[in-house]
Write a protein that holds these residues in place. Structure first.
Motif, PDB file in Angstrom:
ATOM      1  N   GLU A   1       0.794  -1.230   0.000  1.00 25.54           N
ATOM      2  CA  GLU A   1       0.000   0.000   0.000  1.00 25.54           C
ATOM      3  C   GLU A   1       0.830   1.285   0.000  1.00 25.54           C
ATOM      4  OE1 GLU A   1      -2.879   0.037   3.103  1.00 25.54           O
ATOM      5  OE2 GLU A   1      -3.902  -1.771   2.410  1.00 25.54           O
ATOM      6  N   ARG A   2       1.986   1.306   0.672  1.00 25.57           N
ATOM      7  CA  ARG A   2       2.723   2.559   0.823  1.00 25.57           C
ATOM      8  C   ARG A   2       4.122   2.521   0.227  1.00 25.57           C
ATOM      9  NH1 ARG A   2       4.200   4.170   5.598  1.00 25.57           N
ATOM     10  NH2 ARG A   2       4.204   2.117   6.564  1.00 25.57           N
ATOM     11  N   HIS A   3       4.609   1.342  -0.164  1.00 19.16           N
ATOM     12  CA  HIS A   3       5.996   1.211  -0.597  1.00 19.16           C
ATOM     13  C   HIS A   3       6.082   1.086  -2.129  1.00 19.16           C
ATOM     14  CE1 HIS A   3       6.196   0.611   3.609  1.00 19.16           C
ATOM     15  NE2 HIS A   3       5.800  -0.646   3.580  1.00 19.16           N
ATOM     16  N   LEU A   4       7.212   1.508  -2.654  1.00 18.08           N
ATOM     17  CA  LEU A   4       7.405   1.540  -4.098  1.00 18.08           C
ATOM     18  C   LEU A   4       8.559   0.623  -4.483  1.00 18.08           C
ATOM     19  CD1 LEU A   4       6.110   3.042  -6.489  1.00 18.08           C
ATOM     20  CD2 LEU A   4       7.877   4.795  -6.252  1.00 18.08           C
ATOM     21  N   LYS A   5       8.240  -0.379  -5.291  1.00 20.91           N
ATOM     22  CA  LYS A   5       9.248  -1.294  -5.818  1.00 20.91           C
ATOM     23  C   LYS A   5       9.636  -0.818  -7.209  1.00 20.91           C
ATOM     24  CE  LYS A   5      11.531  -5.239  -5.356  1.00 20.91           C
ATOM     25  NZ  LYS A   5      12.519  -5.474  -4.284  1.00 20.91           N
ATOM     26  N   LEU A   6      10.949  -0.706  -7.458  1.00 13.62           N
ATOM     27  CA  LEU A   6      11.439  -0.105  -8.698  1.00 13.62           C
ATOM     28  C   LEU A   6      12.419  -1.031  -9.408  1.00 13.62           C
ATOM     29  CD1 LEU A   6      12.268   3.369  -7.140  1.00 13.62           C
ATOM     30  CD2 LEU A   6      10.401   2.965  -8.770  1.00 13.62           C
TER      31      LEU A   6
ATOM     32  N   ALA B   1      17.364  -3.685  -8.848  1.00 13.70           N
ATOM     33  CA  ALA B   1      16.121  -3.673  -8.075  1.00 13.70           C
ATOM     34  C   ALA B   1      16.267  -2.670  -6.933  1.00 13.70           C
ATOM     35  CB  ALA B   1      15.823  -5.056  -7.522  1.00 13.70           C
ATOM     36  N   ALA B   2      15.160  -1.986  -6.614  1.00 10.07           N
ATOM     37  CA  ALA B   2      15.175  -1.010  -5.528  1.00 10.07           C
ATOM     38  C   ALA B   2      13.840  -1.037  -4.806  1.00 10.07           C
ATOM     39  CB  ALA B   2      15.459   0.392  -6.057  1.00 10.07           C
ATOM     40  N   ILE B   3      13.870  -0.665  -3.525  1.00 11.30           N
ATOM     41  CA  ILE B   3      12.654  -0.530  -2.734  1.00 11.30           C
ATOM     42  C   ILE B   3      12.702   0.808  -2.009  1.00 11.30           C
ATOM     43  CG2 ILE B   3      13.699  -1.794  -0.808  1.00 11.30           C
ATOM     44  CD1 ILE B   3       9.971  -1.904  -1.671  1.00 11.30           C
ATOM     45  N   HIS B   4      11.608   1.557  -2.087  1.00  5.77           N
ATOM     46  CA  HIS B   4      11.496   2.842  -1.383  1.00  5.77           C
ATOM     47  C   HIS B   4      10.357   2.699  -0.387  1.00  5.77           C
ATOM     48  CE1 HIS B   4      11.133   7.533  -1.719  1.00  5.77           C
ATOM     49  NE2 HIS B   4      11.446   7.118  -0.507  1.00  5.77           N
ATOM     50  N   PHE B   5      10.699   2.449   0.890  1.00  9.96           N
ATOM     51  CA  PHE B   5       9.676   2.290   1.916  1.00  9.96           C
ATOM     52  C   PHE B   5       8.962   3.621   2.137  1.00  9.96           C
ATOM     53  CE2 PHE B   5      12.731  -1.102   2.988  1.00  9.96           C
ATOM     54  CZ  PHE B   5      11.866  -2.190   2.969  1.00  9.96           C
ATOM     55  N   GLY B   6       7.644   3.563   2.072  1.00 12.99           N
ATOM     56  CA  GLY B   6       6.846   4.773   2.217  1.00 12.99           C
ATOM     57  C   GLY B   6       6.944   5.698   1.027  1.00 12.99           C
ATOM     58  N   GLY B   7       7.425   5.199  -0.111  1.00 14.11           N
ATOM     59  CA  GLY B   7       7.710   6.052  -1.267  1.00 14.11           C
ATOM     60  C   GLY B   7       6.558   6.293  -2.218  1.00 14.11           C
ATOM     61  N   TRP B   8       5.440   5.613  -2.038  1.00 15.59           N
ATOM     62  CA  TRP B   8       4.305   5.808  -2.944  1.00 15.59           C
ATOM     63  C   TRP B   8       3.624   7.135  -2.656  1.00 15.59           C
ATOM     64  CZ3 TRP B   8       2.366   5.313  -7.327  1.00 15.59           C
ATOM     65  CH2 TRP B   8       0.995   5.400  -7.599  1.00 15.59           C
ATOM     66  N   ARG B   9       3.540   7.979  -3.669  1.00 21.94           N
ATOM     67  CA  ARG B   9       2.980   9.326  -3.519  1.00 21.94           C
ATOM     68  C   ARG B   9       1.684   9.501  -4.311  1.00 21.94           C
ATOM     69  NH1 ARG B   9       6.077   9.054   0.025  1.00 21.94           N
ATOM     70  NH2 ARG B   9       7.957  10.286   0.414  1.00 21.94           N
ATOM     71  N   ASN B  10       1.004   8.379  -4.586  1.00 18.50           N
ATOM     72  CA  ASN B  10      -0.287   8.389  -5.287  1.00 18.50           C
ATOM     73  C   ASN B  10      -0.177   8.867  -6.725  1.00 18.50           C
ATOM     74  OD1 ASN B  10      -1.810   7.484  -2.986  1.00 18.50           O
ATOM     75  ND2 ASN B  10      -1.601   9.557  -2.159  1.00 18.50           N
ATOM     76  N   GLU B  11       1.033   8.794  -7.279  1.00 22.67           N
ATOM     77  CA  GLU B  11       1.210   9.107  -8.695  1.00 22.67           C
ATOM     78  C   GLU B  11       2.464   8.397  -9.188  1.00 22.67           C
ATOM     79  OE1 GLU B  11       1.540  13.318  -8.899  1.00 22.67           O
ATOM     80  OE2 GLU B  11       3.569  13.370  -8.071  1.00 22.67           O
ATOM     81  N   PRO B  12       2.512   8.075 -10.486  1.00 15.13           N
ATOM     82  CA  PRO B  12       3.677   7.341 -11.005  1.00 15.13           C
ATOM     83  C   PRO B  12       4.959   8.140 -10.819  1.00 15.13           C
ATOM     84  CG  PRO B  12       1.866   7.323 -12.583  1.00 15.13           C
ATOM     85  CD  PRO B  12       1.486   8.302 -11.525  1.00 15.13           C
TER      86      PRO B  12
END
Length: 587
Positions: free
Chosen positions: A511-516, A528-539
């Motif tokens: 729900e809140r993390h961004l896998k890149l 591969a990268a992970i940004h915990f809490g990185g989802w900002r409701n837009e690409p």
């Protein structure tokens, strides 16, 4: 010059890659001995004031079979310090060792008169405080009035007057000659035990060299890292030795069980696992319930019972995260509209922040203060009622580099006597209590002090980067070298790099993390990268400038690595100074 290059190479073993040497040098470590200090290099305890008096009290109590009561504190440092004291004294022959800990809601911080009254039926001969006591004048007076001897072991900054204890061991006392001023509370009691063992050896009361106190270093490591004290060379030696015990499967049953319930692998445990997994589970007991549960876990030697206790701590930690997230959501809603007076009685805009909500939990306000401090790069004091409906407030303060928050509270107290009921702490974290009717006056006084003290440069947040990684350094060998090159922590920060990347793919997880999926120019394969809490409701944009850590990807195994993203902006659009976020905190 060739000679200089030869001397530099000789300072490092061949297995230390150039990247890690560069990282160490940036932190002031120019050879392997300073980069990875050993237990043999520990500072001797001799410079600690009152050490002779403290060991005399303990030695006498042990030889005469008197009752010793260890009183801990309700955070991870206080819990591990209590466990170290109890285990260590028993190893040195003490038979009547009891322990207790204040309840955050019932007693408040430290040794209070109400706690002493509750402990009176235990009839101790000697009371030993660990990780507190330096500010507990009334509680120590109450204990002395009952005829108890009192030994204070603490690391918090003392006030102008010291309490009337029989002995006070605290490296931060005025005039103390011990160079390791950054010891955590658990480190202070460990040093007292080392000195006590030496005294008992000299008195001929131990067989051979006496008990192996290094068996306590797993607890010392956890308390030191969890308390966020600077990892100077002395603390790194303690933490590294404790981590070696945990990785080898020689930690106490309670810590082994906490590692298990946290889903971590003991053989690969690092300081970050303590900070993000073990410490929060211990702290949660003191925040929402009673830290005696955490201390029982650390003192338990039965693996099955330890697992039960660790599972209870894990459940409390999940509850803590839920409570914390609700409080943070309220704070974030206020921040999102930039109307910072929307949280209860308000958050002050300016050089510092004061926040209060009548519905907040006193055990979690420190975490809220930490998150607001990270979000705004301002000193923050967050308050909650000491208990539901009470007029007394409990506050937790968190600060930024350049603003000594404990000294700030002392300055407010000096200018406005009686405004603050009690306070104590460090440069970066402190606690206080006051009457709710004084909240407005405290807010004005604290903000005025911050405005007079802080300048624009201090209030400008930046991220300190170790630079860019070369394409050839994006591999498992370098990721493992960085992971194992610590312990990393306060004052010896974990390596953080930055650079531009092309975004090949992305998806939201949890729900809140961004896998890149990323491409770095010159790198052989996508990253591969992970940004915990990185989802900002837009690409995310097609190109990103990232501040990141390089880590082995143990989930995928093999040669897999991943980037742990700490901050992201559109490439070419990063500001001169960017906010230092800690999205993974409290996981």
């Amino acid at each position: 010059m060739p000679g200089d290059a030869g001397r530099e190479a000789a300072a490092w073993p061949a297995e230390i890659p150039p990247l890690l040497r560069r990282i160490y040098a940036a932190r002031g470590a120019l050879d392997i001995d300073s980069a990875r200090p050993r237990l043999a290099d520990l500072l001797p305890p001799d410079g600690l004031l009152d050490l002779e008096r403290a060991t005399a009290l303990l030695s006498s109590a042990i030889s005469e079979g008197r009752r010793i009561l260890v009183v801990g504190d309700f955070d991870a440092d206080g819990a591990t310090a209590c466990a170290v004291a109890v285990r260590g004294l028993r190893m040195l022959g003490a038979r009547g060792v009891l322990h207790a800990v204040p309840n955050r809601v019932t007693h408040g911080y430290g040794l209070s008169p109400s706690l002493v009254a509750e402990l009176a039926p235990l009839q101790p001969d000697l009371l030993v405080t660990v990780d507190h006591g330096i500010a507990c004048h009334a509680g120590i007076d109450a204990a002395k009035a009952l005829g108890w001897q009192v030994l204070v072991t603490d690391h918090h900054l003392p006030g102008e007057q010291l309490p009337a204890a029989d002995a006070i061991v605290n490296p931060n006392r005025s005039g103390d000659g011990f160079a390791g001023k950054s010891l955590a509370g658990v480190g202070v009691i460990f040093y007292v035990l080392l000195a006590l063992r030496a005294r008992m050896r000299a008195e001929g009361r131990l067989q051979g060299k006496g008990p192996d106190l290094s068996s306590l270093l797993d607890l010392v490591a956890v308390g030191t890292v969890a308390d966020l004290v600077p990892l100077d060379a002395n603390n790194r030696a303690l933490v590294a030795a404790g981590l070696r015990r945990l990785r080898a499967g020689r930690g106490c049953a309670g810590l082994a069980a906490l590692v298990e319930v946290a889903g971590r692998t003991a053989s690969r445990l690092g300081a970050g696992d303590i900070g993000y997994a073990l410490g929060p589970r211990l702290n949660a007991a003191g925040r929402l319930e009673d830290m005696s549960l955490g201390i029982e876990c650390l003192l338990c030697d039965d693996p099955a019972r330890a697992r039960e206790l660790a599972q209870r701590l894990d459940a409390i930690n999940r509850e803590r995260r839920t409570v914390q997230q609700g409080m943070l959501d309220e704070a974030e809603r206020a921040l999102s509209v930039q109307a910072l007076d929307g949280i209860g009685q308000g958050v002050g805009v300016g050089a510092a922040i004061c926040a209060y909500d009548a519905g907040w939990h006193p055990g979690v306000v420190g975490l809220v203060a930490s998150r607001l401090k990270e979000r705004l790069h301002r000193p923050v004091v967050a308050f909650a009622p000491a208990e539901p409906g009470a007029s007394a407030l409990r506050g937790s303060a968190r600060s930024i580099p350049g603003f000594h928050v404990r000294d700030a509270l002392a300055a407010v107290d000096a200018r406005h006597p009686g405004l603050i009921e009690r306070f104590g702490g460090h440069a970066m974290a402190a606690g206080l209590s006051l009457d709710a009717r004084n909240l407005g006056a405290f807010k004005a006084a604290f903000l005025a002090h911050a405005e007079a003290t802080l300048d624009a440069a201090t209030l400008e947040a930046t991220i300190d980067s170790d630079g860019a990684l070369a394409p050839a350094e994006f591999d498992r060998a370098h990721a493992e070298a960085l992971r194992d090159g610590g312990p990393w922590g306060q004052g010896f920060p974990e390596p953080l790099f930055d650079g531009e990347f092309e975004v090949l793919e992305w998806r939201v997880v949890g729900e809140r993390h961004l896998k890149l999926g990323l491409r770095c120019e010159g790198a052989r394969t996508p990253l591969a990268a992970i940004h915990f809490g990185g989802w900002r409701n837009e690409p995310p944009p097609s190109r990103l400038h990232l501040a990141y850590r390089l880590a082995p990807d143990d989930y995928r195994g093999g040669d897999a690595i991943q980037l742990i993203v700490e901050h992201a902006t559109a490439a070419g659009d990063q500001p001169a100074a960017v906010p230092a976020v800690a999205a993974a905190a409290g996981r």
